[in-house]
Design an enzyme around this catalytic site. Structure first.
Site, mmCIF file in Angstrom:
data_model
loop_
_atom_site.group_PDB
_atom_site.id
_atom_site.type_symbol
_atom_site.label_atom_id
_atom_site.label_comp_id
_atom_site.label_asym_id
_atom_site.label_seq_id
_atom_site.Cartn_x
_atom_site.Cartn_y
_atom_site.Cartn_z
ATOM 1 N N SER A 49 -30.087 -38.426 20.817
ATOM 2 C CA SER A 49 -30.708 -38.598 22.136
ATOM 3 C C SER A 49 -30.250 -37.456 23.044
ATOM 4 O O SER A 49 -29.054 -37.291 23.279
ATOM 5 C CB SER A 49 -30.311 -39.945 22.742
ATOM 6 O OG SER A 49 -30.753 -41.002 21.925
ATOM 7 N N GLU A 96 -27.233 -35.676 27.414
ATOM 8 C CA GLU A 96 -26.151 -36.427 26.775
ATOM 9 C C GLU A 96 -25.220 -35.534 25.965
ATOM 10 O O GLU A 96 -24.006 -35.733 25.988
ATOM 11 C CB GLU A 96 -26.734 -37.529 25.878
ATOM 12 C CG GLU A 96 -25.686 -38.430 25.279
ATOM 13 C CD GLU A 96 -26.278 -39.666 24.622
ATOM 14 O OE1 GLU A 96 -25.778 -40.043 23.558
ATOM 15 O OE2 GLU A 96 -27.214 -40.260 25.183
ATOM 16 N N ARG A 111 -21.940 -44.381 28.013
ATOM 17 C CA ARG A 111 -21.804 -43.004 27.522
ATOM 18 C C ARG A 111 -20.795 -42.210 28.345
ATOM 19 O O ARG A 111 -20.993 -41.041 28.637
ATOM 20 C CB ARG A 111 -23.162 -42.288 27.512
ATOM 21 C CG ARG A 111 -24.243 -42.976 26.721
ATOM 22 C CD ARG A 111 -23.874 -43.136 25.241
ATOM 23 N NE ARG A 111 -24.837 -44.017 24.597
ATOM 24 C CZ ARG A 111 -24.679 -45.327 24.480
ATOM 25 N NH1 ARG A 111 -23.586 -45.910 24.947
ATOM 26 N NH2 ARG A 111 -25.584 -46.069 23.892
#
EC number: 1.3.1.98
Length: 383
Positions: free
Chosen positions: A252, A375, A165
């Site tokens: 998420s 995130e 990520r």
């Protein structure tokens, strides 16, 4: 040029107005408008599908440029191995529409990334991934409009330093992704009307393999894999649905923490752990030619402590924050299907989202001694 509420442009559906809203429908417009905004010298926000963005109730104090380019084309590449194809996708092309078209054409490599909301240009910024596949597996390069030079340039995937990520763009390289190039397997080769269906890449993720009824490493028809991934994501509220408030989210909300193996040993035995690769070991050999050239002996690298990835969803639930949890009087709650998503139940404010996120971070820190990292991109919201 127009102004509108950013709640209408993000999947979390919170956020006040932008000072100014502009739209780019073509590559040239995206370049022209980006450069014009940089030359003005003010902060501005590039917004694609709004699926990984949460904006404060006060809105964004500057211009917002909406990326609405689209298109897929094959790129001739003599260096490709047999059975591979290279495609170029415009930054504003809907990601799931891209996956659907690839599955239909028999192009394998991103089928496990079905159902991820957002647009293609955001994919390398975040190095999106799910069910055993990551963009880094198939990304060849991007076309990048560099804020330092105002010139488009091609950046190979290796230059982006893609990690879990993460990328150099997410870490602060300023510019705009104009398009992305992917190298996929042409699974349609040899699969005709009377032949077998094009097959996926090997199934790597245990949950997906179980849902498909196969062993990890096996292949399945592309369309079957895509349909199964969509069902799995929908069961967790991760496929956008107007009628399902569990999907009014940014997906998420926290990344899965990566910790040392030593730290992980202090967690309960049933806490999920996944090995993390640290890449190739450093070279610890000096050749005779290098010695003759005056280069000193290389010393063996210091062993790096092994790292593992934890499940943020497990940590949240076992810190006492169950599915559906809501703070008193709040319009936000943890998803009723998955503890990793914070959702808007229909009337949440950005302040509600931030308050619940801070509560979750505090509970996990108190219970397990680690700090979860959000995130999504947060603007005007502290967690």
């Amino acid at each position: 040029m127009s102004t509108q509420r950013l709640a209408d442009l993000t999947t979390m559906r919170v956020g006040g107005p932008a000072d100014e809203t502009l739209t780019a429908h073509t590559r040239d417009e995206l370049i022209e408008r980006s450069i014009a905004l940089w030359e003005r010298g003010d902060d501005w926000l590039l917004l694609g599908g709004g699926s990984n963005t949460v904006i404060a109730d006060e809105g964004y104090p500057g211009p917002v440029l909406l990326v609405r380019t689209s298109g897929i084309e094959q790129v001739a590449d003599p260096e490709l191995s047999a059975g591979s194809i290279r495609i170029r996708v415009e930054a504003g092309h809907d990601w799931d529409a891209l996956v659907a078209e690839c599955a239909e054409r028999g192009w394998a490599g991103i089928e496990a990334l079905s159902g991820i909301p957002g647009m293609a240009g955001a994919a390398p910024v975040q190095n999106i991934g799910a069910y055993g596949q990551e963009l880094s597996d198939v990304l060849h390069s991007i076309e990048f409009l560099d804020a330092a030079t105002y010139e488009p340039r091609r950046m190979l995937a290796a230059e982006l330093e893609l990690a879990y990520r993460d990328s150099v763009i997410k870490q602060g390289l300023e510019g705009v992704v104009l398009s992305i190039d992917l190298v996929l397997a042409d699974a349609a080769v040899g699969a005709g009307e009377a032949g077998p269906e094009p097959l996926s890449e090997p199934i790597r993720f245990a949950q997906l393999a179980t849902a498909l009824g196969v062993e990890q490493g096996q292949r399945m028809p592309l369309r079957v894999v895509r349909d199964t991934v969509l069902r799995l994501r929908a069961s967790k509220g991760m496929v956008l649905d107007e009628a399902d408030h569990d999907t009014w989210s940014a997906g998420s909300f926290f990344t899965n923490p990566i910790v040392t193996e030593r730290f992980a040993r202090g967690l309960p035995e049933n806490a999920p752990r996944f090995p993390v690769s640290d890449g190739e070991p450093e070279v610890a050999v000096t050749t005779f030619d290098e010695l003759a050239a005056g280069q000193p002996l290389r010393t063996p690298p210091t062993p790096r402590e092994r790292r593992v990835k934890l499940s943020a969803a497990w940590l949240i639930e076992h810190a006492g924050v169950p599915k559906g949890y809501r703070l008193p009087g709040s319009g936000a709650s943890v998803s009723t299907k998955h503890t990793l998503a914070i959702t808007n139940r229909g009337a949440a404010s950005a302040a509600d989202i931030g308050e619940l996120a801070r509560f979750i971070v505090q509970r996990v820190q108190q219970e397990f001694g680690l700090v979860l990292v959000p995130e999504p991109n947060l603007y005007g919201i502290e967690v």
